[in-house]
Design a protein around this motif. Structure first.
Motif, mmCIF file in Angstrom:
data_model
loop_
_atom_site.group_PDB
_atom_site.id
_atom_site.type_symbol
_atom_site.label_atom_id
_atom_site.label_comp_id
_atom_site.label_asym_id
_atom_site.label_seq_id
_atom_site.Cartn_x
_atom_site.Cartn_y
_atom_site.Cartn_z
ATOM 1 N N PRO A 190 16.213 11.927 6.475
ATOM 2 C CA PRO A 190 16.325 12.209 5.220
ATOM 3 C C PRO A 190 16.127 11.163 4.078
ATOM 4 N N LEU A 191 16.416 10.000 4.266
ATOM 5 C CA LEU A 191 15.986 8.875 3.147
ATOM 6 C C LEU A 191 14.718 8.859 3.162
ATOM 7 N N ALA A 192 13.479 8.932 3.967
ATOM 8 C CA ALA A 192 12.436 8.837 3.983
ATOM 9 C C ALA A 192 11.737 10.059 2.829
ATOM 10 N N LEU A 193 12.300 11.230 3.090
ATOM 11 C CA LEU A 193 12.047 12.221 2.098
ATOM 12 C C LEU A 193 12.420 11.923 0.473
ATOM 13 N N GLN A 194 13.422 11.081 0.350
ATOM 14 C CA GLN A 194 13.841 10.464 -0.921
ATOM 15 C C GLN A 194 12.950 9.503 -1.322
ATOM 16 N N ARG A 195 12.647 8.785 -0.568
ATOM 17 C CA ARG A 195 11.835 7.358 -0.836
ATOM 18 C C ARG A 195 10.450 8.192 -1.238
ATOM 19 N N LEU A 196 10.105 9.207 -0.429
ATOM 20 C CA LEU A 196 8.552 9.820 -0.531
ATOM 21 C C LEU A 196 8.770 10.427 -1.891
ATOM 22 N N LEU A 197 9.748 11.087 -2.272
ATOM 23 C CA LEU A 197 9.715 11.676 -3.528
ATOM 24 C C LEU A 197 9.494 10.930 -4.839
ATOM 25 N N ALA A 198 10.240 9.680 -4.628
ATOM 26 C CA ALA A 198 10.193 8.829 -5.565
ATOM 27 C C ALA A 198 8.856 8.248 -5.775
ATOM 28 N N LEU A 199 8.318 8.006 -4.743
ATOM 29 C CA LEU A 199 6.795 7.344 -4.482
ATOM 30 C C LEU A 199 5.779 8.511 -5.419
ATOM 31 N N TYR A 200 6.136 9.724 -4.850
ATOM 32 C CA TYR A 200 5.175 10.768 -5.669
ATOM 33 C C TYR A 200 5.324 10.994 -6.865
ATOM 34 N N ASN A 258 0.890 -1.290 -0.080
ATOM 35 C CA ASN A 258 0.139 0.008 -0.001
ATOM 36 C C ASN A 258 0.857 1.168 -0.142
ATOM 37 N N ALA A 259 1.242 1.840 -1.258
ATOM 38 C CA ALA A 259 1.997 2.815 -1.184
ATOM 39 C C ALA A 259 1.256 4.080 -0.601
ATOM 40 N N LEU A 260 -0.073 4.548 -0.556
ATOM 41 C CA LEU A 260 -0.528 5.398 0.084
ATOM 42 C C LEU A 260 -0.306 5.434 1.682
ATOM 43 N N GLN A 261 -0.134 4.212 2.410
ATOM 44 C CA GLN A 261 0.098 3.930 3.845
ATOM 45 C C GLN A 261 1.638 4.324 3.781
ATOM 46 N N ALA A 262 2.529 3.817 2.814
ATOM 47 C CA ALA A 262 3.852 4.086 2.862
ATOM 48 C C ALA A 262 4.226 5.598 2.898
ATOM 49 N N ALA A 263 3.346 6.357 2.114
ATOM 50 C CA ALA A 263 3.539 7.839 1.939
ATOM 51 C C ALA A 263 3.168 8.506 3.450
ATOM 52 N N SER A 271 1.864 12.353 -8.142
ATOM 53 C CA SER A 271 1.339 13.361 -7.948
ATOM 54 C C SER A 271 2.706 14.527 -8.068
ATOM 55 N N ALA A 272 2.542 15.313 -9.192
ATOM 56 C CA ALA A 272 3.440 16.024 -9.572
ATOM 57 C C ALA A 272 3.548 17.389 -8.387
ATOM 58 N N GLU A 273 2.496 17.768 -7.804
ATOM 59 C CA GLU A 273 2.407 18.695 -6.717
ATOM 60 C C GLU A 273 2.959 18.184 -5.704
#
Length: 163
Positions: free
Chosen positions: A125-135, A108-113, A145-147
């Motif tokens: 810091p790594l969480a933000l990088q993973r989050l960026l890739a996910l979005y 569940n990528a929504l839960q991961a986000a 989501s580009a936004e």
């Protein structure tokens, strides 16, 4: 006298936890079933006192070294409690678990986000990088989501002193 007894019980739990944490770095202790059992009892007792770092530590131990389904579920429960109390590593780990899925939860990528947003706010810091890739890419239950990607890109730039 009940308050005094509770105070002594907590002090005893803290002392035992401290010894168990030191023993955790000793291979002989971890490999000895009786000592390991004693250590886990100390970790569990301290986790029951609303101790965020104990919950984070024991949650990771149970998730990665726990025997069986119940131990891993208890590890996830402790990590959730620690993450909701602001522990960045626990939130990051829950994001990884959500993205890969578990025996009782599909990926569940929504839960991961959600968990990586929490971890990012707590300074992981790594969480933000993973989050960026996910979005940027999207995933199970999460539309790209580009936004949101741009918001995280700005946050990363701020944290890296590039903005």
């Amino acid at each position: 006298s009940g308050g005094v007894n509770m105070l002594f019980a907590k002090l005893r739990a803290q002392a035992g936890y401290s010894v168990a944490r030191k023993l955790f770095n000793q291979r002989w202790a971890v490999e000895n079933p009786r000592v390991w059992q004693w250590m886990q009892e100390r970790f569990a007792r301290m986790s029951s006192y609303d101790d965020v770092s104990a919950r984070a530590f024991y949650g990771h131990v149970l998730l990665h070294r726990g025997q069986g389904f119940a131990a891993k579920n208890e590890g996830l429960r402790l990590l959730r409690l620690a993450a909701e109390a602001g522990d960045a590593k626990s939130a990051y780990q829950l994001g990884l678990q959500a993205l890969t899925g578990t025996l009782n939860e599909p990926a569940n990528a929504l839960q991961a986000a959600h968990w990586w947003e929490l971890a990012g706010r707590a300074g992981h810091p790594l969480a933000l990088q993973r989050l960026l890739a996910l979005y940027e890419q999207g995933g199970a239950q999460l539309v790209a989501s580009a936004e949101d990607a741009e918001r995280i890109r700005r946050q990363l730039a701020l944290e890296q002193g590039l903005a």
